[in-house]
Scaffold this motif. Structure first.
Motif, PDB file in Angstrom:
ATOM      1  N   ALA A  46       0.825  -1.210   0.000  1.00 14.28           N
ATOM      2  CA  ALA A  46       0.000   0.000   0.000  1.00 14.28           C
ATOM      3  C   ALA A  46       0.853   1.251   0.000  1.00 14.28           C
ATOM      4  N   LEU A  47       1.966   1.218   0.727  1.00  4.62           N
ATOM      5  CA  LEU A  47       2.888   2.370   0.750  1.00  4.62           C
ATOM      6  C   LEU A  47       3.447   2.635  -0.640  1.00  4.62           C
ATOM      7  N   VAL A  48       3.925   1.570  -1.295  1.00  2.00           N
ATOM      8  CA  VAL A  48       4.485   1.733  -2.633  1.00  2.00           C
ATOM      9  C   VAL A  48       3.402   2.199  -3.601  1.00  2.00           C
ATOM     10  N   ARG A  49       2.231   1.595  -3.511  1.00  5.68           N
ATOM     11  CA  ARG A  49       1.140   1.962  -4.410  1.00  5.68           C
ATOM     12  C   ARG A  49       0.815   3.449  -4.314  1.00  5.68           C
ATOM     13  N   ALA A  50       0.794   3.978  -3.096  1.00  9.61           N
ATOM     14  CA  ALA A  50       0.453   5.391  -2.897  1.00  9.61           C
ATOM     15  C   ALA A  50       1.547   6.321  -3.401  1.00  9.61           C
ATOM     16  N   ALA A  51       2.775   5.804  -3.514  1.00  5.64           N
ATOM     17  CA  ALA A  51       3.910   6.681  -3.811  1.00  5.64           C
ATOM     18  C   ALA A  51       4.326   6.693  -5.275  1.00  5.64           C
ATOM     19  N   VAL A  52       3.842   5.731  -6.088  1.00  2.00           N
ATOM     20  CA  VAL A  52       4.360   5.615  -7.452  1.00  2.00           C
ATOM     21  C   VAL A  52       3.231   5.703  -8.465  1.00  2.00           C
ATOM     22  N   PRO A  53       3.557   6.148  -9.700  1.00  2.00           N
ATOM     23  CA  PRO A  53       2.517   6.238 -10.734  1.00  2.00           C
ATOM     24  C   PRO A  53       2.218   4.911 -11.428  1.00  2.00           C
ATOM     25  N   LEU A  54       3.066   3.911 -11.244  1.00  2.00           N
ATOM     26  CA  LEU A  54       2.858   2.610 -11.867  1.00  2.00           C
ATOM     27  C   LEU A  54       1.735   1.857 -11.157  1.00  2.00           C
ATOM     28  N   ASP A  55       1.072   0.952 -11.865  1.00  2.00           N
ATOM     29  CA  ASP A  55       0.118   0.059 -11.220  1.00  2.00           C
ATOM     30  C   ASP A  55       0.867  -0.971 -10.390  1.00  2.00           C
ATOM     31  N   VAL A  56       0.569  -1.030  -9.113  1.00  2.20           N
ATOM     32  CA  VAL A  56       1.156  -2.021  -8.217  1.00  2.20           C
ATOM     33  C   VAL A  56       0.213  -3.225  -8.165  1.00  2.20           C
ATOM     34  N   THR A  57       0.767  -4.414  -8.346  1.00  2.95           N
ATOM     35  CA  THR A  57      -0.047  -5.623  -8.455  1.00  2.95           C
ATOM     36  C   THR A  57       0.541  -6.748  -7.609  1.00  2.95           C
ATOM     37  N   ALA A  58      -0.326  -7.632  -7.153  1.00  5.50           N
ATOM     38  CA  ALA A  58       0.089  -8.806  -6.382  1.00  5.50           C
ATOM     39  C   ALA A  58      -1.136  -9.693  -6.217  1.00  5.50           C
ATOM     40  N   GLY A  59      -0.920 -10.864  -5.624  1.00  3.59           N
ATOM     41  CA  GLY A  59      -2.014 -11.782  -5.344  1.00  3.59           C
ATOM     42  C   GLY A  59      -1.774 -13.206  -5.784  1.00  3.59           C
ATOM     43  N   GLU A  60      -0.656 -13.463  -6.467  1.00  5.10           N
ATOM     44  CA  GLU A  60      -0.437 -14.815  -6.998  1.00  5.10           C
ATOM     45  C   GLU A  60      -0.298 -15.851  -5.890  1.00  5.10           C
ATOM     46  N   TYR A  61       0.061 -15.415  -4.669  1.00  3.87           N
ATOM     47  CA  TYR A  61       0.175 -16.354  -3.551  1.00  3.87           C
ATOM     48  C   TYR A  61      -1.046 -16.303  -2.645  1.00  3.87           C
ATOM     49  N   GLY A  62      -2.170 -15.903  -3.209  1.00  2.00           N
ATOM     50  CA  GLY A  62      -3.415 -15.957  -2.466  1.00  2.00           C
ATOM     51  C   GLY A  62      -3.975 -17.367  -2.484  1.00  2.00           C
ATOM     52  N   TYR A  63      -4.077 -17.983  -1.321  1.00  2.00           N
ATOM     53  CA  TYR A  63      -4.554 -19.369  -1.223  1.00  2.00           C
ATOM     54  C   TYR A  63      -5.986 -19.463  -0.713  1.00  2.00           C
TER      55      TYR A  63
END
Length: 375
Positions: free
Chosen positions: A242-259
């Motif tokens: 969330a910190l990185v997402r708020a600070a950068v213009p790029l789309d921040v993505t994750a979730g591949e390790y969601g079980y």
């Protein structure tokens, strides 16, 4: 139409079988936090009479033992139609063993096989059974491993963009847990030079950076036109994402390790991502992947299918908020080798169900696969 044991609720799931295959990589591969030289596919077959559905996951060979020891009895004898009930039965069966990790992969593979079986019993493509929201699915070429030299990376990227017309590609960065920033920057710049200005460029750090390091790196990435910053920090670090997402213009993505579905809910509530990733071979199969897509849609976000493109394709076609599927080098190579009915990404999209083949539309090439079988 072939069916198994009949009753008012039948046909029934008559049995579950597994097979494990390990395929060496064509070159040594690594990302920011892991290196490997082979990939293991765990195949599950679900039988009803003389009809068989197939599903699979990528992971440890021991996944097959979970399927046989914990899951087969939970789904055998259930009506073919009731896949969500079977998924719930599997979830309850593994309570004391622990759901995350390879157990979730086992549940996912069985769930996919059961959906494939149901569609095959009905004689329809799985996408038709689920109901389609779209007919064409965007894909992005994914590879660009940190072990690749300049020529290998350029050849792979050029093949996707210039030969196949895939206008979105991703490379790995965060090399050596973020200790090779200069090489990361150079590889990103070379990738941009190869693909040109019009193609989208994505990067995946696989959790290799610290949060502030990721923010610093994002300045260079943004200058190179990178739009997708995957796992800049560990996907377990939701505040960091969330910190990185708020600070950068790029789309921040994750979730591949969601079980579990609850994990995706926590990720979305934390404001950790601009696009949710979920892996149908890890999250609990098609049943749970569709629910994760609905969670993302409710949060106003898109979902992207992580790896295993042919396992995702029909489910992905059923959701309105799909961004794209990952055309991952290792898995595409294995799926094309093992299965008849694989799809072409020419032009940057795939179209599942176009052949009218039932289920996932895949048929195992038994002889091809057998040479890689380990159990």
């Amino acid at each position: 139409m072939s069916v198994g044991k009949q009753s008012s609720d039948g046909p029934w799931v008559d049995g579950i079988e597994t097979a494990v295959y390990t395929v060496p990589t064509d070159l040594p591969e690594a990302d920011g936090t892991l290196a490997w030289d082979s990939t293991t596919l765990v195949l599950v077959r679900a039988r009803s009479g003389d009809t068989t559905g197939l599903g699979y996951t990528y992971g440890a060979a021991q996944t097959a033992a979970v399927v046989e020891g914990l899951l087969a009895d939970a789904v055998t004898g259930r009506p073919v139609w009731d896949v969500p009930a079977a998924n719930e039965a599997m979830t309850r069966a593994v309570r004391n063993a622990g759901r995350p990790g390879l157990i979730a992969g086992a549940v996912s593979a069985v769930d996919i096989a059961l959906w494939d079986l149901k569609a095959r019993v009905l004689g329809v493509p799985l996408g038709r059974l689920l109901g389609a929201a779209r007919t064409e699915l965007p894909v992005y070429g994914s590879g660009g491993f940190t072990t690749y030299d300049e020529e290998t990376q350029a050849r792979q990227l050029s093949a996707w963009v210039h030969d196949q017309g895939i206008a979105r590609v991703k490379i790995k960065i965060g090399e050596s847990w973020g200790r090779a920033e200069e090489r990361d920057r150079a590889r990103v710049a070379r990738a941009r030079a190869v693909i040109g200005d019009s193609a989208e460029l994505y990067v995946d750090a696989n959790g290799g950076y610290t949060a502030k390091q990721a923010v610093r790196m994002a300045e260079h990435l943004h200058a190179q036109g990178v739009t997708w910053f995957e796992e800049p920090v560990s996907s377990d670090d939701l505040p960091g994402l969330a910190l990185v997402r708020a600070a950068v213009p790029l789309d921040v993505t994750a979730g591949e390790y969601g079980y579990t579905l609850a994990y995706f809910d926590r990720m979305l509530r934390a404001g950790a991502v601009d696009c949710l990733q979920a892996d149908v071979t890890r999250c609990g199969g098609i049943t749970v992947w569709l629910r994760a897509a609905a969670l993302a849609e409710a949060a106003g976000l898109e979902i992207s299918g992580h790896c295993a493109p042919h396992a995702h394709a029909h489910a992905a076609a059923a959701v309105p908020n799909l961004r794209h599927l990952e055309w991952f080098h290792d898995h595409v190579r294995i799926e094309s080798l093992f299965f008849e009915g694989t799809l072409s990404p020419a032009g940057g999209t795939i179209s599942p169900g176009g052949s009218d083949a039932p289920g996932l539309g895949l048929t195992l090439r038994e002889k091809q696969a057998e040479q890689y079988r380990v159990s």
